[in-house]
Design a protein around this motif. Structure first.
Motif, PDB file in Angstrom:
ATOM      1  N   GLU A 126       0.836  -1.186   0.000  1.00  8.86           N
ATOM      2  CA  GLU A 126       0.000   0.000   0.000  1.00  8.86           C
ATOM      3  C   GLU A 126       0.878   1.247   0.000  1.00  8.86           C
ATOM      4  O   GLU A 126       1.928   1.276   0.632  1.00  8.86           O
ATOM      5  CB  GLU A 126      -0.926   0.026   1.211  1.00  8.86           C
ATOM      6  N   ILE A 127       0.427   2.253  -0.718  1.00 11.80           N
ATOM      7  CA  ILE A 127       1.147   3.519  -0.780  1.00 11.80           C
ATOM      8  C   ILE A 127       0.265   4.590  -0.145  1.00 11.80           C
ATOM      9  O   ILE A 127      -0.925   4.703  -0.472  1.00 11.80           O
ATOM     10  CB  ILE A 127       1.474   3.900  -2.240  1.00 11.80           C
ATOM     11  N   TYR A 128       0.846   5.374   0.753  1.00 13.61           N
ATOM     12  CA  TYR A 128       0.111   6.414   1.455  1.00 13.61           C
ATOM     13  C   TYR A 128       0.626   7.775   0.996  1.00 13.61           C
ATOM     14  O   TYR A 128       1.825   8.051   1.072  1.00 13.61           O
ATOM     15  CB  TYR A 128       0.309   6.286   2.967  1.00 13.61           C
ATOM     16  N   LEU A 132      -4.775   9.677   1.155  1.00 14.20           N
ATOM     17  CA  LEU A 132      -5.069   8.623   0.189  1.00 14.20           C
ATOM     18  C   LEU A 132      -4.278   7.355   0.488  1.00 14.20           C
ATOM     19  O   LEU A 132      -3.105   7.416   0.844  1.00 14.20           O
ATOM     20  CB  LEU A 132      -4.726   9.102  -1.226  1.00 14.20           C
ATOM     21  N   VAL A 133      -4.941   6.225   0.333  1.00 20.18           N
ATOM     22  CA  VAL A 133      -4.284   4.917   0.414  1.00 20.18           C
ATOM     23  C   VAL A 133      -4.469   4.234  -0.936  1.00 20.18           C
ATOM     24  O   VAL A 133      -5.607   4.060  -1.400  1.00 20.18           O
ATOM     25  CB  VAL A 133      -4.885   4.038   1.527  1.00 20.18           C
ATOM     26  N   PHE A 134      -3.353   3.863  -1.573  1.00 19.77           N
ATOM     27  CA  PHE A 134      -3.429   3.171  -2.855  1.00 19.77           C
ATOM     28  C   PHE A 134      -3.004   1.723  -2.661  1.00 19.77           C
ATOM     29  O   PHE A 134      -1.882   1.434  -2.252  1.00 19.77           O
ATOM     30  CB  PHE A 134      -2.546   3.831  -3.913  1.00 19.77           C
ATOM     31  N   ASP A 135      -3.929   0.800  -2.947  1.00 22.71           N
ATOM     32  CA  ASP A 135      -3.698  -0.643  -2.835  1.00 22.71           C
ATOM     33  C   ASP A 135      -3.039  -1.105  -4.133  1.00 22.71           C
ATOM     34  O   ASP A 135      -3.678  -1.181  -5.183  1.00 22.71           O
ATOM     35  CB  ASP A 135      -5.030  -1.354  -2.613  1.00 22.71           C
ATOM     36  N   ALA A 141      -7.967   2.796  -4.911  1.00 20.73           N
ATOM     37  CA  ALA A 141      -7.612   3.965  -4.102  1.00 20.73           C
ATOM     38  C   ALA A 141      -8.746   4.253  -3.139  1.00 20.73           C
ATOM     39  O   ALA A 141      -9.923   4.122  -3.488  1.00 20.73           O
ATOM     40  CB  ALA A 141      -7.361   5.173  -5.002  1.00 20.73           C
ATOM     41  N   SER A 142      -8.403   4.652  -1.924  1.00 19.77           N
ATOM     42  CA  SER A 142      -9.424   4.942  -0.931  1.00 19.77           C
ATOM     43  C   SER A 142      -8.984   6.105  -0.049  1.00 19.77           C
ATOM     44  O   SER A 142      -7.796   6.397   0.093  1.00 19.77           O
ATOM     45  CB  SER A 142      -9.715   3.709  -0.066  1.00 19.77           C
ATOM     46  N   VAL A 143      -9.968   6.753   0.533  1.00 26.03           N
ATOM     47  CA  VAL A 143      -9.745   7.803   1.524  1.00 26.03           C
ATOM     48  C   VAL A 143     -10.658   7.528   2.699  1.00 26.03           C
ATOM     49  O   VAL A 143     -11.868   7.334   2.516  1.00 26.03           O
ATOM     50  CB  VAL A 143     -10.040   9.200   0.932  1.00 26.03           C
ATOM     51  N   ARG A 147     -13.651   3.542  -0.826  1.00 25.41           N
ATOM     52  CA  ARG A 147     -13.038   3.364  -2.138  1.00 25.41           C
ATOM     53  C   ARG A 147     -13.481   4.470  -3.078  1.00 25.41           C
ATOM     54  O   ARG A 147     -14.664   4.802  -3.167  1.00 25.41           O
ATOM     55  CB  ARG A 147     -13.428   1.992  -2.700  1.00 25.41           C
TER      56      ARG A 147
END
Length: 224
Positions: A126-128, A132-135, A141-143, A147
Motif C-alpha cells: 500500500e502507498i500512502y 489517500l491509500v493506494f492498494d 484507491a481509498s480515503v 473506495r
C-alpha cells in the motif's frame, strides 16, 4: 495496470480484451509474436497474457525477451494445449500461471489478482500519500476507508503518479500507462483526465496536489 494480450483468435481476443477493459485495465492486443516483440520493446507492461500457438511460432519463445526486459513481469499462458507436459513446459520456461481454454472470465480475473499479489508481497503493498491509500495489488484507491469511484483512465493516471510520488512524470510516460496503442489520443485528452481526477480528489479531501510541470509532465505530492 497495462496488459499485453498475445492471442491470434480474433473473436476470443475481443471477448477477453473487452472484459478486461470493463475491469479498468489498459489492454494492448498483438495477434502474432512479431507484433508482441515490438510492443514489449516500446511499452512497459504490468502483465502479459500469452497464447502458445501463434501464426509465427510458439508463445513460449517470447518469454526470454520478456524476462530480460523485466524479470518480475507476471506472465499467464492462455492456451488450448492442456496436457500435463504442455503445462509443465510452460511453467518450466518461466510462466507464472497456465490457464487452459475454454475458461470462465471470473477465473482469469482471479488468476490475474493472484499473480499481481506476488510482487506486492515482496515489496510495498500500500502507498500512502496525504489521506489517500493506494492498494498496489488490487489497483484501488481509498480515503478514510471509502473506495474512490474513478473511471478506468483516471485510475491509471492516479496509479502512475502515486507510484512516482514526489517526482515529475513525463507526459509521454503517463500516456503510455493510460492508453493502449490502438487508442486515438487527442492533445488535451490527458489533461482532461487529470482535471477530473483533481476534482474527485478534492471532493473527498484526499490531501493531494497534482502539479502541471509546463512542457514536461505532472507531479503528485501530499498537500503541505
Amino acid at each position: 495496470m497495462r496488459i499485453l494480450l498475445v492471442e491470434d483468435e480474433t473473436e476470443f481476443a475481443d471477448t477477453v480484451r473487452g472484459a478486461l477493459e470493463r475491469e479498468k485495465y489498459v489492454v494492448d492486443h498483438a495477434d502474432r509474436l512479431a507484433l508482441a516483440r515490438e510492443a514489449s520493446r516500446m511499452n512497459a507492461y504490468d502483465l502479459v497474457l500469452l497464447d502458445r500457438t501463434l501464426p509465427d511460432g510458439d508463445g513460449l519463445s517470447l518469454l526470454p525477451l520478456l524476462r530480460a526486459a523485466n524479470p518480475g513481469l507476471p506472465v499467464i499462458m492462455l492456451t488450448a494445449r492442456g496436457e500435463v507436459t504442455d503445462r509443465v513446459a510452460g511453467l518450466d520456461e518461466g510462466a507464472d500461471d497456465y490457464l487452459v481454454k475454454p475458461f470462465a472470465l471470473e477465473e482469469l480475473f482471479a488468476r490475474i489478482r493472484a499473480v499481481r499479489r506476488r510482487p506486492a508481497e515482496l515489496g510495498l503493498e500500500e502507498i500512502y500519500v496525504g489521506a489517500l491509500v493506494f492498494d498496489v495489488a488490487n489497483d484501488e484507491a481509498s480515503v478514510a476507508g471509502v473506495r474512490l469511484d474513478l473511471a478506468r483512465r483516471e485510475l491509471r493516471v492516479l496509479a502512475t503518479l502515486v507510484k512516482r510520488r514526489g517526482r515529475t512524470v513525463l507526459r509521454e510516460s503517463l500516456e503510455q500507462a493510460v492508453y493502449g496503442f490502438d487508442d486515438a489520443i487527442q492533445s488535451n485528452t490527458l489533461d482532461s483526465h487529470i482535471s477530473r481526477l483533481r476534482r474527485k480528489l478534492a471532493a473527498v479531501d484526499a490531501g493531494i496536489e497534482i502539479h502541471a510541470i509546463k512542457g514536461v509532465g505532472y507531479l503528485l505530492q501530499a498537500r503541505p
